[in-house]
Design a protein around this motif. Structure first.
Motif, PDB file in Angstrom:
ATOM      1  N   VAL A  40       5.205   0.993  -4.268  1.00  0.00           N
ATOM      2  CA  VAL A  40       5.167  -0.375  -3.738  1.00  0.00           C
ATOM      3  C   VAL A  40       4.519  -0.371  -2.357  1.00  0.00           C
ATOM      4  O   VAL A  40       3.663  -1.216  -2.043  1.00  0.00           O
ATOM      5  N   LEU A 355       4.491  -6.944   1.803  1.00  0.00           N
ATOM      6  CA  LEU A 355       4.501  -7.675   0.525  1.00  0.00           C
ATOM      7  C   LEU A 355       4.301  -9.171   0.735  1.00  0.00           C
ATOM      8  O   LEU A 355       3.791  -9.869  -0.149  1.00  0.00           O
ATOM      9  N   LEU A 378       3.532  -8.330 -10.616  1.00  0.00           N
ATOM     10  CA  LEU A 378       3.639  -8.035  -9.188  1.00  0.00           C
ATOM     11  C   LEU A 378       4.736  -8.853  -8.514  1.00  0.00           C
ATOM     12  O   LEU A 378       5.219  -8.482  -7.446  1.00  0.00           O
ATOM     13  N   THR A 381       7.922  -6.956  -7.793  1.00  0.00           N
ATOM     14  CA  THR A 381       7.965  -5.869  -6.816  1.00  0.00           C
ATOM     15  C   THR A 381       8.913  -6.188  -5.662  1.00  0.00           C
ATOM     16  O   THR A 381       9.544  -5.289  -5.109  1.00  0.00           O
ATOM     17  N   TYR A 384      12.335  -5.465  -6.965  1.00  0.00           N
ATOM     18  CA  TYR A 384      12.461  -3.998  -7.039  1.00  0.00           C
ATOM     19  C   TYR A 384      12.727  -3.428  -5.644  1.00  0.00           C
ATOM     20  O   TYR A 384      13.584  -2.553  -5.459  1.00  0.00           O
ATOM     21  N   HIS A 385      12.004  -3.963  -4.675  1.00  0.00           N
ATOM     22  CA  HIS A 385      12.168  -3.521  -3.290  1.00  0.00           C
ATOM     23  C   HIS A 385      13.561  -3.883  -2.762  1.00  0.00           C
ATOM     24  O   HIS A 385      14.166  -3.104  -2.012  1.00  0.00           O
TER      25      HIS A 385
END
Length: 652
Positions: A40, A355, A378, A381, A384-385
């Motif tokens: 990422v 991001l 995307l 992400t 996920y982060h």
């Protein structure tokens, strides 16, 4: 790495023997997850998001300080901004607090205006002199004073002086008066600007005293961890007296109020309306008095039956103090953990900001400017982060818990304390890294699974505040409360599972099951330790804060110019509580680890030849007293043998 299979066929507790890698699949999963976190970060760097955030970018998709490529549909994109290294906002005070961004046209300029520019002629002169164009790229500097679109494509007058931020290359106004609304709201909140100035001046003038008091809180916390074993008995008796007197006193007051209100009702001296109110009060007081009486009786009975088990808590506190004498570097664990968390959180926040400007440049049809949006896979992400923040943070905390557990287990199950290694904490840390990273990855993931829905529900509740009905609000709060309780229970079980892994080198599930069985078999002792022990540690925190605050008042009293002590004392007390909480939390972990070691030792050994205890003399005295009172049965060891990690020596 010299590991054996993680499959286990043994169930006897054998302290620190036959080290094996545990929960290898979970270590692989966690490693893959961390690689994903790195991907990422790499994605933001490769796509230029990191460069856009650090170097800055304008509203047309051009990154300042470099040559850019053309964006389809954006006429002013693809410019060569090699010489324009700073971002200038036409209206820096126009802040959108909801979306957390500046609602202003941004341009790449070669120099930030260092003096106030009051007219468009000043803008023209500044552009021609310095080569820094403060109006939109499609307006020539010579046309600044007369261009028809100057009110929307040129900065708002007057342009305040500004200077660039060293790293992020943004032109920031020097005068904070630019943010007049924020300043006015803050002054209104304080309600007295003179008081605010005096408070801030007092903090700045007393910074040496504040630093000295913070150092005092640190020293007091360190001393308390060593001497608490000597004062734990006194604190327990103080707690017992307060609980007994408070409970009986509260019940007595409720019954007195009930009798007093009933007599007033019978005297017929009140009005008809007052008689109804008094009658309701009499009924309410009767219910309260009965509930309080039942509760007090239950509390007193529990204290009566647990009175002898409190001795175990005192003995564990005594041994915990010895642990810190033999393993003084344990007090540094909060520092390393805090430093690790800070470094990870800084990295996480930086990637999150990257991001925020990652994705595909898109034209906003309303403003005709460029916005960066992530579409498709995307978009996940960021989630996920976010999961990575919780899981890795819990992993770092679990690493601290297992390191402490390994050190204390080594101390407990070494008969001759002089044979302890020179660096038992470092040895424990290396043992965790070599064998048990998979176990703490699994344990921290379980906490993450519970924490994520709780945080989501908390966020939903905050967003719907005032919009949902009472039933929905109650259900949300109940769910959040249940998840919080479940998280605390799992965290306690995890900590004991880590201790069992440190003792037996078994995987997480096996360790959690074995630890749970031990805790259930000693349920009353666990209750006594968690209630009495937590209260004693709470009193220790109060003691550190109180002494620090008292010394602070004496120190500030000699500085007669400081008329406002509120903020300096608040800062000192807050720091003192945080320091005491960090250190005494380590002490609490040590006590919990010692208890599980003691419970295992007590279950599998009976002091007979070949089955000698590993425990300290203070715990041995508790066992001997238990034998005399008939609460200990010699057959509890079930004939199973525990092998010593270090043979020979005497009991400490």
């Amino acid at each position: 790495m010299g590991c054996c299979s993680s499959a286990e066929s043994k169930r006897d507790w054998k302290p620190l023997e036959d080290r094996c890698c545990t929960d290898i699949p979970w270590l692989i999963i966690f490693t893959v997850f961390c690689i994903g976190m790195g991907c990422v970060c790499g994605f933001t760097i490769i796509t230029g998001a990191a460069s856009r955030l650090i170097s800055g970018y304008d509203s047309y998709g051009n990154t300042c300080g470099q040559k850019n490529t053309q964006i389809e549909g954006i006429e002013l994109s693809g410019r060569d901004e090699t010489d324009n290294r700073f971002v200038f906002f036409l209206d820096p005070c126009n802040i959108d607090f909801i979306n957390r961004k500046i609602k202003s046209l941004a341009l790449c300029v070669s120099k930030c205006p260092d003096a106030e520019l009051k007219t468009y002629s000043d803008l023209k002169k500044f552009a021609l002199t310095n080569g820094s164009h403060l109006c939109s790229y499609d307006i020539s500097p010579t046309r600044y004073p007369n261009h028809p679109e100057r009110f929307s494509k040129c900065p708002k007058l007057p342009v305040p002086p500004s200077k660039s931020v060293p790293v992020l290359h943004r032109c920031v106004p020097v005068d904070v008066g630019c943010y007049a609304e924020l300043a006015q709201a803050f002054v209104t909140f304080v309600n007295d600007n003179n008081v605010l100035h005096r408070v801030i001046a007092g903090v700045l003038a007393s910074k040496e005293i504040i630093m000295g008091l913070c150092l005092l809180a640190l020293v007091l916390s360190l001393i308390l961890m060593v001497v608490i074993r000597y004062i734990s008995t006194v604190l327990v008796w103080i707690m017992t007296a307060l609980v007994v007197l408070g409970s009986i006193g509260g019940v007595a007051v409720l019954w007195w109020l009930y009798v007093d209100h009933r007599n007033a009702l019978n005297e017929k001296t009140v009005s008809v309306f007052g008689k109804e109110v008094t009658s309701d009060n009499v009924q309410a007081l009767l219910v309260y008095a009965i509930i309080a009486t039942v509760f007090t009786v239950i509390i007193l009975l529990l204290m009566f039956f647990l009175r002898k088990r409190v001795a175990l808590t005192i003995a564990l506190f005594h041994v915990a103090g010895k642990v810190f004498i033999h393993l003084p570097l344990l007090v540094l664990q909060p520092f390393w953990t805090f430093l690790s968390l800070m470094l990870f959180w800084v990295y996480w926040i930086a990637v999150l900001l990257f991001l925020g400007v990652a994705g595909t440049p898109m034209k906003n049809n309303v403003t005709n400017l460029v916005e960066y949006n992530m579409k498709g896979p995307l978009e996940f992400t960021v989630w996920y982060h976010a999961v990575g923040l919780i899981w890795i943070s819990e992993f770092i905390l679990a690493f601290q818990q297992m390191t402490i557990a390994g050190s204390v287990v080594t101390y407990y199950f070494t008969r001759n304390k002089s044979q302890l290694s020179f660096t038992p904490i470092l040895t424990s840390m290396l043992r965790v890294i070599r064998y048990h990273l998979g176990t703490i990855a699994k344990g921290s993931f379980i906490i993450t699974l519970v924490k994520i829905p709780r945080l989501i529900l908390t966020y939903i509740h905050s967003q719907l505040k005032g919009k949902e009905n009472a039933c929905a609000r109650c259900m949300l709060k109940a769910c959040v409360c249940c998840l919080w309780c479940l998280e605390k229970c799992l965290a306690y079980l995890n900590q004991n599972a880590y201790t069992a892994t440190a003792i037996n080198s078994t995987n997480f599930c096996t360790s959690a099951r074995d630890a749970f069985i031990i805790l259930v078999e000693n349920a009353l002792r666990v209750a006594a330790i968690n209630t009495v022990g937590d209260f004693v540690l709470f009193l220790g925190k109060v003691l550190v804060v109180s002494v620090t605050a008292f010394v602070g008042m004496l120190a500030l009293n000699y500085q007669r110019d400081y008329t406002v002590w509120v903020l300096p004392l608040l800062i000192v007390c807050l720091f003192a509580f945080l320091v005491a909480h960090c250190f005494l939390s380590v002490f609490e972990i040590v006590v919990d680890v010692l208890f599980l070691c003691f419970a295992v030792d007590h279950k599998y050994n009976d002091g007979s030849p070949g089955r000698e205890y590993f425990m300290d003399k203070a715990l041995m005295e508790f066992v001997e007293n238990s034998k005399k009172s008939g609460r200990y049965k010699p057959g509890e060891g079930a004939g199973r043998e525990m092998k010593s990690m270090t043979h020979g020596g005497t009991l400490a």
